[in-house]
Design a protein around this motif. Structure first.
Motif, PDB file in Angstrom:
ATOM      1  N   UNK A 115     -70.745  12.490 -50.150  1.00 44.76           N
ATOM      2  CA  UNK A 115     -70.332  12.044 -48.809  1.00 44.76           C
ATOM      3  C   UNK A 115     -69.794  13.195 -47.977  1.00 44.76           C
ATOM      4  N   UNK A 116     -69.066  14.078 -48.624  1.00 41.57           N
ATOM      5  CA  UNK A 116     -68.527  15.235 -47.916  1.00 41.57           C
ATOM      6  C   UNK A 116     -69.659  16.141 -47.434  1.00 41.57           C
ATOM      7  N   UNK A 117     -70.691  16.307 -48.270  1.00 40.69           N
ATOM      8  CA  UNK A 117     -71.835  17.131 -47.876  1.00 40.69           C
ATOM      9  C   UNK A 117     -72.551  16.525 -46.671  1.00 40.69           C
ATOM     10  N   UNK A 118     -72.636  15.203 -46.640  1.00 42.49           N
ATOM     11  CA  UNK A 118     -73.292  14.525 -45.504  1.00 42.49           C
ATOM     12  C   UNK A 118     -72.589  14.854 -44.195  1.00 42.49           C
ATOM     13  N   UNK A 119     -71.256  14.947 -44.239  1.00 39.73           N
ATOM     14  CA  UNK A 119     -70.500  15.283 -43.019  1.00 39.73           C
ATOM     15  C   UNK A 119     -70.708  16.745 -42.634  1.00 39.73           C
ATOM     16  N   UNK A 120     -70.841  17.612 -43.635  1.00 38.61           N
ATOM     17  CA  UNK A 120     -71.022  19.042 -43.374  1.00 38.61           C
ATOM     18  C   UNK A 120     -72.352  19.314 -42.680  1.00 38.61           C
ATOM     19  N   UNK A 121     -73.431  18.688 -43.167  1.00 39.80           N
ATOM     20  CA  UNK A 121     -74.765  19.031 -42.676  1.00 39.80           C
ATOM     21  C   UNK A 121     -75.100  18.359 -41.353  1.00 39.80           C
ATOM     22  N   UNK A 122     -74.367  17.325 -40.957  1.00 35.82           N
ATOM     23  CA  UNK A 122     -74.598  16.698 -39.656  1.00 35.82           C
ATOM     24  C   UNK A 122     -75.633  15.589 -39.713  1.00 35.82           C
ATOM     25  N   UNK A 123     -75.745  14.870 -38.606  1.00 33.99           N
ATOM     26  CA  UNK A 123     -76.611  13.689 -38.552  1.00 33.99           C
ATOM     27  C   UNK A 123     -78.089  14.033 -38.485  1.00 33.99           C
ATOM     28  N   UNK A 124     -78.432  15.240 -38.004  1.00 34.66           N
ATOM     29  CA  UNK A 124     -79.849  15.575 -37.843  1.00 34.66           C
ATOM     30  C   UNK A 124     -80.479  16.127 -39.112  1.00 34.66           C
ATOM     31  N   UNK A 125     -79.688  16.262 -40.173  1.00 36.55           N
ATOM     32  CA  UNK A 125     -80.227  16.693 -41.467  1.00 36.55           C
ATOM     33  C   UNK A 125     -80.086  15.532 -42.452  1.00 36.55           C
TER      34      UNK A 125
END
Length: 410
Positions: free
Chosen positions: A123-133
């Motif tokens: 979940x933390x990685x999802x926030x790091x990479x942003x919505x367009x990735x």
């Protein structure tokens, strides 16, 4: 090349004896050794500098703390001391990163399932990479018990995800896969990495800008960066390298300009795991053959390796350094070639394009691709042709020979 004159009975030179020795493999081993020594030397230098600099920073931070807490110090000067403290804190973080690269950080390993670590940080990685990735995780259902410092492995995943995000400014796909692999002596020697034994493997792939061979070779050097000035310290990848080395693992990188990057991280299984307790399988040499195989690979070292593996099993090997040469060679000698072993991604004509040209000559041509990219990345780019097979790099010699024989016998 040595040239030796041969004399007749009258002492006159009648013949010239030439003795040639192929030193290609020796040169490749020398290059790998030099790179290893270079990284070790950089690590020792970085670790020594960081250690001494940390001592200096402790003095700066210590006296800075005393001044900040001094009641008689004017407010304006307190603000200036706080600025000094902030700068010293940043320097301390930098030295910490250097210590991570030089493998001099203290680690606190514990036995845990690698899949649990990835699920925890996902979940933390999802926030790091942003919505367009888009982040896609494919975790093996089996337990991957490893002895690791959880915080440091999470740091590795964060660093790689951040790097992948920066390589995909317009969005893309980031995949994380886990698997288990037992590395044998042949694999370790063929790839110049690792110690034989069971490993848990994390594959992290992106569909970003990728990198050329020169950049790939330097990717783990501290302060080496392809980013703009002010947008990175150049320590992210060197920290990854240092942490994995400190955990007795290793990292393999596969990348092509414009086609993304795949990092494969190998961590040895815990001695307490069921995997480590299993006896290594007795290596049974797969059956070879005498058929002709066309090997298409743009990387010279890998091309030579594939030639040695296949010819050692009895096969006749033809070599091509790119897709166009392969297509021309197949057109000229189609009746002889029983199988095409081809890198999927090559400069100029790609493996898929070369396959189309080859199948225009012979629709029944057998093609076995090799690639370092994960299956998700390959499918997202529509790189796999109907009726072809795929082997993931790095390839174990035994797996390669088994797959080749399987395809030839169809």
């Amino acid at each position: 090349m040595k040239k030796i004159p041969l004399f007749d009975n009258q002492g006159k030179v009648r013949f010239l004896l030439g003795i040639a020795e192929d030193i290609t493999e020796r040169k490749q081993l020398e290059e790998k050794l030099l790179q290893s020594q270079k990284m070790e030397a950089i690590g020792q230098l970085a670790g020594g500098v960081a250690h001494d600099f940390n001592n200096i920073l402790m003095v700066i931070l210590g006296y800075g703390s005393i001044l900040v807490n001094e009641e008689t110090l004017p407010e304006r000067q307190k603000e200036q001391v706080e600025q000094i403290m902030n700068a010293a804190d940043k320097a301390a973080k930098l030295t910490s990163d250097l210590l991570a690269f030089s493998r001099k950080q203290v680690i606190k390993p514990a036995t845990m399932d690698l899949n649990d670590i990835i699920l925890h940080v996902e979940k933390f990685l999802s926030r790091i990479i942003g919505e367009d990735v888009q982040l896609r995780a494919r975790l093996t259902p089996r337990e991957l018990q490893v002895d690791v410092d959880r915080g440091q492995i999470e740091q590795v995943l964060i660093n790689l995800a951040t790097n992948a995000r920066d390589a995909m400014p317009k969005g893309g796909l980031l995949t994380i896969e886990t698997s288990a692999q037992r590395i044998d002596e042949a694999f370790a020697q063929a790839n110049g990495i690792g110690v034989p034994g069971p490993y848990a493997v994390i594959s992290i792939s992106d569909t970003g800008a990728g990198m050329d061979e020169q950049t790939r070779r330097r990717i783990f050097e501290p302060f080496f960066t392809t980013k703009e000035v002010g947008k990175g310290t150049g320590l992210g990848m060197s920290i990854v390298y240092g942490i994995i080395q400190q955990h007795s693992g290793f990292v393999n990188v596969y990348s092509e300009p414009g086609l993304g990057t795949t990092f494969r991280i190998y961590l040895p299984f815990s001695e307490q795991s069921a995997e480590a307790a299993l006896e290594p399988e007795v290596a049974v040499a797969p059956p070879g053959g005498t058929e002709t195989i066309l090997v298409v690979e743009d990387e010279p070292d890998l091309r030579l390796l594939l030639q040695n593996i296949l010819s050692g099993a009895g096969y006749r090997v033809l070599l091509a350094e790119n897709g166009q040469v392969a297509a021309d060679l197949y057109a000229a000698r189609a009746g002889e070639i029983a199988l095409v072993l081809m890198d999927m991604i090559m400069p100029g004509m790609s493996g898929k394009e070369a396959c189309h040209v080859i199948r225009a000559v012979d629709p029944a041509a057998k093609v076995l691709y090799t690639s370092g990219y994960t299956m998700d990345i390959i499918k997202s780019r529509d790189l796999l042709d109907e009726g072809t097979e795929l082997l993931m790099k790095p390839v174990r010699p035994v797996e390669l020979l088994k797959k080749v024989r399987e395809m030839l016998d169809r």
